[in-house]
Design a protein around this motif. Structure first.
Motif, mmCIF file in Angstrom:
data_model
loop_
_atom_site.group_PDB
_atom_site.id
_atom_site.type_symbol
_atom_site.label_atom_id
_atom_site.label_comp_id
_atom_site.label_asym_id
_atom_site.label_seq_id
_atom_site.Cartn_x
_atom_site.Cartn_y
_atom_site.Cartn_z
ATOM 1 N N TRP A 110 0.828 -1.219 0.000
ATOM 2 C CA TRP A 110 0.000 0.000 0.000
ATOM 3 C C TRP A 110 0.858 1.263 0.000
ATOM 4 O O TRP A 110 0.469 2.295 0.537
ATOM 5 C CB TRP A 110 -1.019 -0.006 1.143
ATOM 6 C CG TRP A 110 -0.497 -0.043 2.555
ATOM 7 C CD1 TRP A 110 -0.218 1.024 3.355
ATOM 8 C CD2 TRP A 110 -0.266 -1.216 3.361
ATOM 9 N NE1 TRP A 110 0.181 0.597 4.606
ATOM 10 C CE2 TRP A 110 0.155 -0.773 4.636
ATOM 11 C CE3 TRP A 110 -0.371 -2.589 3.136
ATOM 12 C CZ2 TRP A 110 0.473 -1.665 5.670
ATOM 13 C CZ3 TRP A 110 -0.054 -3.462 4.175
ATOM 14 C CH2 TRP A 110 0.358 -2.997 5.411
ATOM 15 N N TRP A 111 2.013 1.163 -0.624
ATOM 16 C CA TRP A 111 2.915 2.312 -0.652
ATOM 17 C C TRP A 111 2.709 3.136 -1.912
ATOM 18 O O TRP A 111 3.418 2.970 -2.917
ATOM 19 C CB TRP A 111 4.358 1.821 -0.531
ATOM 20 C CG TRP A 111 4.685 1.399 0.869
ATOM 21 C CD1 TRP A 111 4.059 1.812 2.007
ATOM 22 C CD2 TRP A 111 5.697 0.491 1.286
ATOM 23 N NE1 TRP A 111 4.632 1.225 3.116
ATOM 24 C CE2 TRP A 111 5.633 0.410 2.705
ATOM 25 C CE3 TRP A 111 6.665 -0.253 0.611
ATOM 26 C CZ2 TRP A 111 6.508 -0.394 3.447
ATOM 27 C CZ3 TRP A 111 7.530 -1.045 1.352
ATOM 28 C CH2 TRP A 111 7.450 -1.108 2.749
ATOM 29 N N GLY A 161 -3.472 4.036 3.306
ATOM 30 C CA GLY A 161 -2.505 3.913 4.397
ATOM 31 C C GLY A 161 -3.043 2.975 5.454
ATOM 32 O O GLY A 161 -4.246 2.860 5.639
ATOM 33 N N GLY A 162 -2.144 2.301 6.136
ATOM 34 C CA GLY A 162 -2.576 1.354 7.160
ATOM 35 C C GLY A 162 -2.870 -0.022 6.581
ATOM 36 O O GLY A 162 -2.864 -1.007 7.300
ATOM 37 N N LEU A 207 1.563 -6.320 8.413
ATOM 38 C CA LEU A 207 1.920 -5.840 9.751
ATOM 39 C C LEU A 207 1.457 -6.839 10.817
ATOM 40 O O LEU A 207 0.362 -7.406 10.708
ATOM 41 C CB LEU A 207 1.222 -4.516 10.036
ATOM 42 C CG LEU A 207 1.578 -3.288 9.198
ATOM 43 C CD1 LEU A 207 0.604 -2.148 9.482
ATOM 44 C CD2 LEU A 207 3.010 -2.832 9.475
ATOM 45 N N ASN A 254 11.611 -2.822 7.760
ATOM 46 C CA ASN A 254 11.831 -1.575 8.497
ATOM 47 C C ASN A 254 11.224 -1.656 9.897
ATOM 48 O O ASN A 254 10.538 -2.615 10.233
ATOM 49 C CB ASN A 254 11.196 -0.393 7.741
ATOM 50 C CG ASN A 254 9.680 -0.472 7.657
ATOM 51 O OD1 ASN A 254 9.038 -1.224 8.385
ATOM 52 N ND2 ASN A 254 9.086 0.305 6.770
ATOM 53 N N TRP A 256 -7.775 4.533 10.556
ATOM 54 C CA TRP A 256 -6.411 4.170 10.972
ATOM 55 C C TRP A 256 -5.625 5.400 11.419
ATOM 56 O O TRP A 256 -4.762 5.299 12.295
ATOM 57 C CB TRP A 256 -5.675 3.410 9.863
ATOM 58 C CG TRP A 256 -5.213 4.258 8.727
ATOM 59 C CD1 TRP A 256 -5.912 4.567 7.609
ATOM 60 C CD2 TRP A 256 -3.943 4.930 8.605
ATOM 61 N NE1 TRP A 256 -5.165 5.384 6.798
ATOM 62 C CE2 TRP A 256 -3.956 5.620 7.374
ATOM 63 C CE3 TRP A 256 -2.805 5.006 9.411
ATOM 64 C CZ2 TRP A 256 -2.878 6.388 6.934
ATOM 65 C CZ3 TRP A 256 -1.731 5.773 8.972
ATOM 66 C CH2 TRP A 256 -1.767 6.449 7.748
ATOM 67 N N ASP A 316 7.025 -3.029 8.927
ATOM 68 C CA ASP A 316 6.515 -3.582 7.673
ATOM 69 C C ASP A 316 7.322 -4.826 7.331
ATOM 70 O O ASP A 316 8.563 -4.796 7.347
ATOM 71 C CB ASP A 316 6.677 -2.555 6.544
ATOM 72 C CG ASP A 316 5.733 -1.366 6.718
ATOM 73 O OD1 ASP A 316 4.517 -1.577 6.745
ATOM 74 O OD2 ASP A 316 6.231 -0.223 6.826
ATOM 75 N N LYS A 333 12.342 6.188 3.331
ATOM 76 C CA LYS A 333 11.008 5.851 3.846
ATOM 77 C C LYS A 333 10.695 6.550 5.170
ATOM 78 O O LYS A 333 9.539 6.690 5.559
ATOM 79 C CB LYS A 333 10.939 4.326 4.022
ATOM 80 C CG LYS A 333 9.608 3.756 4.467
ATOM 81 C CD LYS A 333 8.583 3.825 3.342
ATOM 82 C CE LYS A 333 7.303 3.089 3.692
ATOM 83 N NZ LYS A 333 6.550 3.701 4.784
#
Ligand code: GAL
Length: 421
Positions: free
Chosen positions: A37-38, A69-70, A94, A143, A194, A306, A342
């Motif tokens: 979802w980037w 996002g999320g 996640l 990360n 989120w 992530d 990032k």
């Protein structure tokens, strides 16, 4: 004779050339499909580093971005792919979502690679807890982000007469009110569940401290949730609600970052992926913008890491490309370049902080210290409470309260029922 020999040599040479070209073409056909979802500028930029590294190895990158996002929308898209028997090579994920997929028995076994490259020694246990299922590596962590940050526009603060970094809740509210009085938006925020939960993460930690945060939202101890502390958390959320602009509903987080970057707003409370946007816009930390821990959470870190979960694939060529993807994610040089862009810290503890800016260096240092002091805790807003479904149950309450549909007391009761289910 001579003529025939030449002809034979020529045809051999041609055959060889075709053969080599064929092999090269086959190598080029190696590909990975990655769901994530980037989609913001800095997120896509950071991911491009991985894409380029793989393409250098002849592995084609098939991008499967699912905006939001999320990652909620991404997880829905993933479910559809896996249940139809067509999983991607890998998916960003996640916390407890990872372990849920582990349970389903559809994920790859990365143990041989992990052993060869020594992942056990360099990935902190707090992350390994989510990278492994039943002792088997199933995901490559890329990360460590943390959610308890505030991002501020220095010029806006100067114009509003905010001269010092707010260190306590009261100082933060006073500073935000000054920003508001000076004609700016105090808090850039996007009203998506989120994002509301990301505020809640920090407010809960600041109000109750790390033991409260753990007991209430990780251990789901209903007595701890049903307390004056939780009521105070909601009171404070209502205070923050007064600091956002009227158009906050549905706004994407990076648009909110853009408001701080562009000098429309003073502050954003957001995980350090926001820093990626500031840096992408060529702003310099310490000069154009400030990063500081959410007042009252200093010394603690609410993290979200992530990870790329690898799925079992039928095709041997695809599996070979998947191994290359996992190895590329865990490459220390890549983890430095990627995380600089990032806004996060590397998932490996052996990556030097030299290439990171002041905020990045602070993130890496804070993480190491919090890990030592046992004040490093998974973010509940980002999937680090069990069961994975509790995240959405909490989102629902937090968002309804933030939008004035529940008062503080009712919100506490609703959190208790969410935790019981
Ligand atoms: C988080 C994720 C971050 C960042 C953010 C906004 O869930 O961990 O890497 O991308 O969403 O998209």
């Amino acid at each position: 004779m001579k003529k025939n020999a030449v002809a034979l040599a020529t045809s051999l040479a041609v055959g060889l050339t075709i053969g080599l070209a064929g092999t090269a073409a086959m190598a080029q056909q190696q590909s990975v499909e990655v769901l994530h979802w980037w989609t913001s500028g800095s997120e896509a930029g950071a991911l491009n580093v991985l894409k380029a590294n793989l393409e250098k190895q002849g592995v084609k990158w098939n991008d499967m971005p699912v905006a939001g996002g999320g990652g909620e929308a991404a997880m829905t898209a993933l479910r559809a792919r896996v249940t139809s028997g067509n999983p991607p090579t890998a998916s960003q994920m996640l916390g407890f979502d990872i372990l849920d997929w582990g349970k389903q028995g559809v994920v790859a076994d990365l143990n041989a690679l992990a052993q060869k490259d020594g992942w056990d020694k360099v990935v902190p246990p707090a992350l390994q807890k989510f990278s492994k299922y039943n002792g088997k590596w199933i995901a490559a962590p890329v990360n460590v982000h943390s959610t308890n940050w505030v991002w501020a526009n220095q010029a806006v603060l100067a114009k509003a007469g905010v001269t010092a970094e707010p260190k306590t809740w009261d100082e933060f509210i006073a500073a935000a009110e000054k920003v508001q009085k000076a004609g700016f938006i105090a808090l850039a925020h996007g009203g998506q569940p989120w994002q509301d939960a990301t505020l809640f993460d920090s407010v809960a930690m600041a109000t109750g401290g790390v033991d409260y945060y753990r007991k209430a939202f990780i251990d789901l101890d209903t007595k701890t949730i049903n307390s004056p502390t939780t009521e105070k958390v909601f009171q404070r959320m209502a205070q923050l609600r007064k600091l956002v602009d009227k158009d906050f509903s549905g706004r994407d987080w990076n648009v909110a970052s853009g408001m701080v970057i562009g000098g429309k707003a003073g502050f954003q409370i957001m995980g350090d992926w926001a820093k990626g946007e500031f840096v992408n816009a060529k702003l310099v930390p310490g000069k154009d913008f400030a990063c500081f821990r959410f007042p009252g959470t200093q010394g603690t870190v609410t993290f979200n890491a992530d990870q790329f979960v690898m799925f079992t694939l039928k095709d041997a060529g695809k599996t070979a490309a998947q191994q290359k993807l996992a190895a590329a994610i865990m490459d220390p040089g890549f983890q430095s370049t990627f995380n600089v862009a990032k806004g996060s810290a590397p998932a490996r503890t052996d990556v030097p902080d030299t290439a990171f800016d002041a905020c990045g260096k602070k993130a890496i240092k804070d993480l190491a210290e919090a890990s030592k002091a046992n004040t490093l805790v998974g973010s509940i807003g980002h999937g680090h409470a069990e069961p994975a479904s509790i995240k959405n149950a909490f989102y629902d309450v937090i968002t309804r309260h933030f939008n004035g549909q529940l008062d503080d007391k009712k919100a506490v009761a609703a959190m208790v029922s969410a935790a019981k289910n």
